[in-house]
Scaffold this motif. Structure first.
Motif: not given
Length: 578
Positions: A401-427
């Motif tokens: 899930g994502y939105e244009e304003s830099y918010g992403y979620l990869i796994s639903s163990f969190a239920r809000d946008k998660d920059a930590v998940q996104a940072a690790v996956m981006a690398c």
């Protein structure tokens, strides 16, 4: 005496007024405009909570407006959830002024109702708060943050028992409960000593961080043997004086990304965000120090998170050797493509990708190519979180899930946008493409060549204070009542009015929009273009979003410029006529 002056008099004559607020009140009483703005209305509690400037008054963030909000929340929880006192509420806070104080005030008011509160012993990111609600099984969560707003702001954000931001229906009930508290200055609260004595406040340490990191490791698409290898990806990371340092660096370390350089000037929490104009990774100048360090170390990827670590910005080198910040739409499409190309095809049969109505259509094109259904939501990650909750019942699988304003979620163990998940996956993604001898920009070009040159933009107009709020209302009224048939010579094919819940086709036929009501207007134009107008829910702004697609980047740029200039001129005309 006007209504706001009566409220001001109540505050100024209150004998037990907090000394610092009393001093601030003395300082602004000579400024009639500032005084009126602080007292002319109550600070708006929206669908996610409230956010505002720190200071005295009912239209400001302070211990009294916090107490009133918590009092309403407590009464709502006691009526609408089960085992409230035993399950409790978890509270986290970021690096802003008064954040820890507001967290403790939350516990002090909940304590008067016998509701146990779990408060983190130091600052933590928003996604960890979302995770903590689910991990601890609490009835709700509270995050004290103003995200990427300027230093003079703070906020109070409420999460439901699923770990997602409260839904509009939940917000409506909480707001009604808050309004039942008539006097914010007399809300009952428990003193710290009594809270501790009755064990109604529990200080949370590293246990939840460690549990989160265990979940974070599971999102990797790397093979186990590949995870164990040290990776030759050069990374520069800045938490922009916020909360992301520990979780991002530990998360990268788990996958053996050894070459992580942190921008030391921005590594420590700082409520003034003193090295940036704005602590927002959407603003390219926030990467100034990261770019400088990146050039020194020849970094492959630069990461920047906002203060509460729910938004991630990424920059990579272009073919001239200069670093270019990816848009939220671009990074989202790249992450989606990487995840889908490295997922079990069996799992993808029921997979769903979630995006907002103002997010790029490139994501839909990528998902379509893998046979994945895309579901649009209204703007705001709360709607993505709500949809994931529905999947728990329908058996559908959340994939991204994502939105244009830099918010992403990869796994639903969190239920809000998660920059930590996104940072690790981006690398991880950058590492994958580096092995293919491509940068992320080159990988993006592959997507454009395959799906079309999608390009998006956004312009915003800030209109502060009472007069500004009235102007924003007027802009939306004018555009809603005088619907456009053409924008920048592009014919309007559909008009979506999310407040009315109606879609109007060019021939006049109407369809129902199956989304919650919100004050937004979207114009679907010919040639795969669109425009959407929306007042911000957290700032005194009106935002205009644009999206186009063409056979070349040059053509897309021309189309986007034409749309932006036309809409800017239209909005400025409405403002100047009032």
């Amino acid at each position: 005496m006007s209504s706001w002056e009566k409220v001001y008099h109540k505050w100024s004559s209150f004998q037990n007024l907090d000394p610092s607020l009393k001093s601030d009140l003395e300082n602004i009483k000579v400024n009639q405009e500032s005084l009126e703005d602080a007292f002319y209305k109550e600070l708006t509690f929206g669908t996610g909570g409230m956010r505002g400037i720190l200071g005295p008054g009912i239209n400001r963030m302070n211990i009294y407006t916090i107490r009133k909000a918590v009092n309403g929340l407590a009464n709502y929880l006691l009526i609408n959830t089960v085992n409230v006192k035993d399950r409790g509420v978890v509270v986290a806070y970021d690096s802003r002024y008064m954040s820890q104080e507001f967290a403790v005030e939350t516990a002090k008011v909940l304590g008067t109702y016998g509701i146990r509160t779990y408060v983190f012993d130091s600052l933590r990111p928003t996604p960890l708060l979302s995770f903590a609600v689910r991990y601890l099984g609490t009835v709700a969560g509270v995050m004290i943050t103003a995200s990427h707003n300027p230093p003079e702001y703070n906020g109070f954000k409420v999460y439901n028992e699923d770990g997602g931001q409260i839904t509009p229906d939940e917000a409506t009930e909480i707001i009604a409960s808050i309004q039942e508290t008539k006097d914010e200055l007399s809300v009952p609260f428990m003193e710290n000593e009594e809270l501790e004595k009755q064990e109604l406040i529990n200080w949370v340490g590293k246990e939840i961080d460690n549990a989160y990191l265990e979940q974070l490791k599971q999102i990797s698409r790397l093979e186990p043997a590949e995870i164990e290898k040290q990776k030759d990806l050069q990374i520069v990371f800045t938490p922009l004086h916020g909360t992301a340092y520990d979780l991002v660096t530990n998360g990268l370390d788990q996958l053996n990304f050894a070459n992580v350089g942190v921008v030391e000037e921005q590594a420590k929490p700082d409520p003034e965000f003193s090295t940036v104009e704005s602590p927002n990774p959407e603003e390219h100048h926030a990467f100034t120090l990261a770019i400088k360090q990146g050039k020194q170390t020849d970094a492959d990827i630069l990461l920047g998170t906002d203060p509460d670590a729910d938004r991630l910005g990424v920059a990579v080198k272009d073919n001239t050797g200069e670093y270019r910040v990816l848009t939220g739409n671009q990074l989202g499409a790249l992450l989606l493509d990487y995840i889908l190309s490295h997922s079990d095809p069996v799992m993808l049969k029921s997979a769903r990708m979630l995006k907002t109505v103002v997010t790029s259509e490139l994501g839909r094109a990528v998902a379509d190519a893998y046979g994945i259904k895309t579901i649009d939501t209204l703007t705001g990650f709360k709607y993505i979180g709500e949809k994931i909750r529905q999947f728990d019942a329908t058996g559908e699988t959340f994939i991204f899930g994502y939105e244009e304003s830099y918010g992403y979620l990869i796994s639903s163990f969190a239920r809000d946008k998660d920059a930590v998940q996104a940072a690790v996956m981006a690398c991880e993604m950058a590492y994958f493409w580096k092995k293919q001898e491509k940068t992320l920009l080159e990988a993006l070009d592959v997507l454009y060549e395959k799906h079309g040159f999608y390009l998006e933009g956004m312009s915003s107009l800030t209109l502060k204070g009472k007069e500004g709020s009235e102007q924003i209302v007027k802009i939306m009224e004018e555009i809603r009542n005088n619907q456009l048939t053409e924008i920048a010579q592009f014919k309007v094919e559909k008009v979506e009015d999310y407040q009315a819940g109606e879609r109007t086709l060019a021939g006049g036929e109407k369809e129902t929009i199956q989304l919650p009501k919100e004050n937004m207007m979207k114009f679907i134009l010919e040639q795969d273009s669109w425009v959407c107008l929306r007042p911000s829910g957290t700032e005194p702004k009106i935002k205009c979003y644009f999206g186009v697609c063409a056979d070349s980047s040059e053509e897309s740029e021309q189309k986007l410029t034409a749309l932006k200039e036309t809409m800017d001129e239209l909005i400025e005309g409405i403002v100047s006529s009032n």
